[in-house]
Motif scaffolding. Sequence first.
Motif, PDB file in Angstrom:
ATOM      1  N   VAL A  90       0.864  -1.183   0.000  1.00  0.00           N
ATOM      2  CA  VAL A  90       0.000   0.000   0.000  1.00  0.00           C
ATOM      3  C   VAL A  90       0.896   1.227   0.000  1.00  0.00           C
ATOM      4  N   ASP A  91       0.747   2.053  -1.021  1.00  0.00           N
ATOM      5  CA  ASP A  91       1.568   3.241  -1.188  1.00  0.00           C
ATOM      6  C   ASP A  91       0.822   4.471  -0.682  1.00  0.00           C
ATOM      7  N   ASP A  92       1.429   5.174   0.262  1.00  0.00           N
ATOM      8  CA  ASP A  92       0.784   6.337   0.873  1.00  0.00           C
ATOM      9  C   ASP A  92       1.080   7.609   0.075  1.00  0.00           C
ATOM     10  N   CYS A  93       0.766   7.541  -1.230  1.00  0.00           N
ATOM     11  CA  CYS A  93       0.941   8.684  -2.134  1.00  0.00           C
ATOM     12  C   CYS A  93       2.401   9.143  -2.166  1.00  0.00           C
ATOM     13  N   SER A  94       3.291   8.206  -2.477  1.00  0.00           N
ATOM     14  CA  SER A  94       4.724   8.501  -2.539  1.00  0.00           C
ATOM     15  C   SER A  94       5.040   9.522  -3.620  1.00  0.00           C
ATOM     16  N   ARG A  95       6.205  10.160  -3.460  1.00  0.00           N
ATOM     17  CA  ARG A  95       6.681  11.119  -4.451  1.00  0.00           C
ATOM     18  C   ARG A  95       7.627  10.459  -5.450  1.00  0.00           C
ATOM     19  N   ASP A  96       7.958   9.187  -5.225  1.00  0.00           N
ATOM     20  CA  ASP A  96       8.830   8.475  -6.157  1.00  0.00           C
ATOM     21  C   ASP A  96       8.001   7.436  -6.918  1.00  0.00           C
ATOM     22  N   ASN A  97       8.674   6.479  -7.548  1.00  0.00           N
ATOM     23  CA  ASN A  97       7.966   5.485  -8.364  1.00  0.00           C
ATOM     24  C   ASN A  97       7.769   4.159  -7.635  1.00  0.00           C
ATOM     25  N   THR A  98       7.377   4.238  -6.365  1.00  0.00           N
ATOM     26  CA  THR A  98       7.131   3.037  -5.574  1.00  0.00           C
ATOM     27  C   THR A  98       6.094   2.132  -6.235  1.00  0.00           C
ATOM     28  N   ILE A  99       4.988   2.690  -6.676  1.00  0.00           N
ATOM     29  CA  ILE A  99       3.927   1.884  -7.298  1.00  0.00           C
ATOM     30  C   ILE A  99       4.441   1.186  -8.554  1.00  0.00           C
ATOM     31  N   GLU A 100       5.185   1.890  -9.368  1.00  0.00           N
ATOM     32  CA  GLU A 100       5.715   1.297 -10.596  1.00  0.00           C
ATOM     33  C   GLU A 100       6.653   0.134 -10.278  1.00  0.00           C
ATOM     34  N   GLN A 101       7.456   0.284  -9.232  1.00  0.00           N
ATOM     35  CA  GLN A 101       8.350  -0.797  -8.815  1.00  0.00           C
ATOM     36  C   GLN A 101       7.548  -1.999  -8.334  1.00  0.00           C
ATOM     37  N   ALA A 102       6.492  -1.736  -7.573  1.00  0.00           N
ATOM     38  CA  ALA A 102       5.645  -2.818  -7.066  1.00  0.00           C
ATOM     39  C   ALA A 102       4.963  -3.555  -8.216  1.00  0.00           C
ATOM     40  N   GLN A 103       4.490  -2.800  -9.195  1.00  0.00           N
ATOM     41  CA  GLN A 103       3.854  -3.418 -10.356  1.00  0.00           C
ATOM     42  C   GLN A 103       4.851  -4.262 -11.140  1.00  0.00           C
ATOM     43  N   LYS A 104       6.072  -3.765 -11.262  1.00  0.00           N
ATOM     44  CA  LYS A 104       7.125  -4.493 -11.966  1.00  0.00           C
ATOM     45  C   LYS A 104       7.402  -5.838 -11.303  1.00  0.00           C
ATOM     46  N   LEU A 105       7.288  -5.866  -9.970  1.00  0.00           N
ATOM     47  CA  LEU A 105       7.518  -7.099  -9.220  1.00  0.00           C
ATOM     48  C   LEU A 105       6.286  -7.997  -9.194  1.00  0.00           C
ATOM     49  N   GLY A 106       5.194  -7.508  -9.749  1.00  0.00           N
ATOM     50  CA  GLY A 106       3.965  -8.305  -9.800  1.00  0.00           C
ATOM     51  C   GLY A 106       3.182  -8.332  -8.504  1.00  0.00           C
ATOM     52  N   LEU A 107       3.390  -7.331  -7.653  1.00  0.00           N
ATOM     53  CA  LEU A 107       2.708  -7.311  -6.360  1.00  0.00           C
ATOM     54  C   LEU A 107       1.281  -6.775  -6.481  1.00  0.00           C
ATOM     55  N   ARG A 108       0.419  -7.256  -5.607  1.00  0.00           N
ATOM     56  CA  ARG A 108      -0.896  -6.640  -5.460  1.00  0.00           C
ATOM     57  C   ARG A 108      -0.645  -5.295  -4.781  1.00  0.00           C
ATOM     58  N   CYS A 109      -1.059  -4.194  -5.390  1.00  0.00           N
ATOM     59  CA  CYS A 109      -0.712  -2.900  -4.817  1.00  0.00           C
ATOM     60  C   CYS A 109      -1.876  -1.918  -4.869  1.00  0.00           C
ATOM     61  N   PHE A 110      -1.893  -1.028  -3.897  1.00  0.00           N
ATOM     62  CA  PHE A 110      -2.924  -0.016  -3.750  1.00  0.00           C
ATOM     63  C   PHE A 110      -2.243   1.323  -3.483  1.00  0.00           C
ATOM     64  N   ARG A 111      -2.890   2.402  -3.949  1.00  0.00           N
ATOM     65  CA  ARG A 111      -2.320   3.729  -3.721  1.00  0.00           C
ATOM     66  C   ARG A 111      -3.351   4.642  -3.074  1.00  0.00           C
ATOM     67  N   HIS A 112      -2.951   5.314  -1.991  1.00  0.00           N
ATOM     68  CA  HIS A 112      -3.804   6.300  -1.350  1.00  0.00           C
ATOM     69  C   HIS A 112      -3.935   7.526  -2.244  1.00  0.00           C
ATOM     70  N   HIS A 113      -5.111   8.145  -2.231  1.00  0.00           N
ATOM     71  CA  HIS A 113      -5.329   9.332  -3.046  1.00  0.00           C
ATOM     72  C   HIS A 113      -4.532  10.529  -2.540  1.00  0.00           C
ATOM     73  N   ARG A 114      -4.180  10.508  -1.260  1.00  0.00           N
ATOM     74  CA  ARG A 114      -3.296  11.536  -0.707  1.00  0.00           C
ATOM     75  C   ARG A 114      -2.487  10.919   0.424  1.00  0.00           C
ATOM     76  N   ASN A 115      -1.537  11.654   0.951  1.00  0.00           N
ATOM     77  CA  ASN A 115      -0.684  11.151   2.015  1.00  0.00           C
ATOM     78  C   ASN A 115      -1.444  11.181   3.351  1.00  0.00           C
ATOM     79  N   TRP A 116      -1.999  10.026   3.714  1.00  0.00           N
ATOM     80  CA  TRP A 116      -2.827   9.940   4.917  1.00  0.00           C
ATOM     81  C   TRP A 116      -2.020   9.716   6.184  1.00  0.00           C
ATOM     82  N   GLY A 117      -0.874   9.072   6.091  1.00  0.00           N
ATOM     83  CA  GLY A 117      -0.083   8.774   7.273  1.00  0.00           C
ATOM     84  C   GLY A 117       0.124   7.282   7.469  1.00  0.00           C
ATOM     85  N   TYR A 118       1.118   6.959   8.280  1.00  0.00           N
ATOM     86  CA  TYR A 118       1.539   5.573   8.509  1.00  0.00           C
ATOM     87  C   TYR A 118       0.434   4.716   9.113  1.00  0.00           C
TER      88      TYR A 118
END
Length: 275
Positions: free
Chosen positions: A38-66
């Motif tokens: 689960v990506d907390d609206c990162s400023r880098d390409n965390t989601i793209e890396q997760a997708q590349k690894l084939g992970l089930r991934c979700f992204r928050h619409h904004r930075n909600w917190g840990y």
Amino acid sequence: MMHGKKVVVVMPAYNAAATLERTYAEVPKDIVDEVILVDDCSRDNTIEQAQKLGLRCFRHHRNWGYGRNQKTCYAEALKTGADVVIMVHPDYQYTPKIIPAMANLVTCGEYDAVIASRILGGTALHGGMPLYKYVSNRFLTLSQNLLLSAKLSEYHTGYRAFSREVLEALPLWENSDDFVFDNQMLAQTIYFGYRIGEVSCPTKYFEEASSINFRRSCTYGIGVLQTSVQFRLQKWGRKQYPIFDKNGRGLSSPNPPYYADESPNCDPASCSPGR
């Protein structure tokens, strides 16, 4: 699978692109059935890396917190039918190599939750933990053990495993969306009578590993003490707090959409917004 139970690893991520692949490489695929990021609206390409690894991934619409990130992690893990959920930070500060030990203690029914302690092995300072964090850790842990009538070696590790029963029972939506969520969750686990085990875990501090600054550490410390005092006051029957209310909002409580499924090959028509 382990002992016939489904094991799911969740990774609460924020700007973890540089370390995600190294962390995932050490996850023991022979016992872990699925990995969710689960990506907390990162400023880098965390989601793209997760997708590349084939992970089930979700992204928050904004930075909600840990804390909010963990709520999403656990809710999505339960939807997969997980019997045991293990949280591993994708910043490579904790090694996934001890996942089998943690999973075994929960799947065999010995404990309801297991934490990976940096203190038990006596290597926290050698691993690079700043001295002020070590001293704060020991002070806060002593205070909590007294107020919570427990005997844990530490309460501040971000590496932990929970049974499905615990995750479904705790009123986690009453907890903070910030870093103190971790501590509130352990206090709840103790309050409701679940068994917590510990395993020793090496840790490493380095530039790419996430770490809160001194100011936020102080805010966290105050929150920890507040949580412990609330625990004791409720145990004495002096006060009532939502985080210790067995009828409080849990992971199954309805919430407005605040994240999206961005898993590889996810069809937008079938991947509804997260709740």
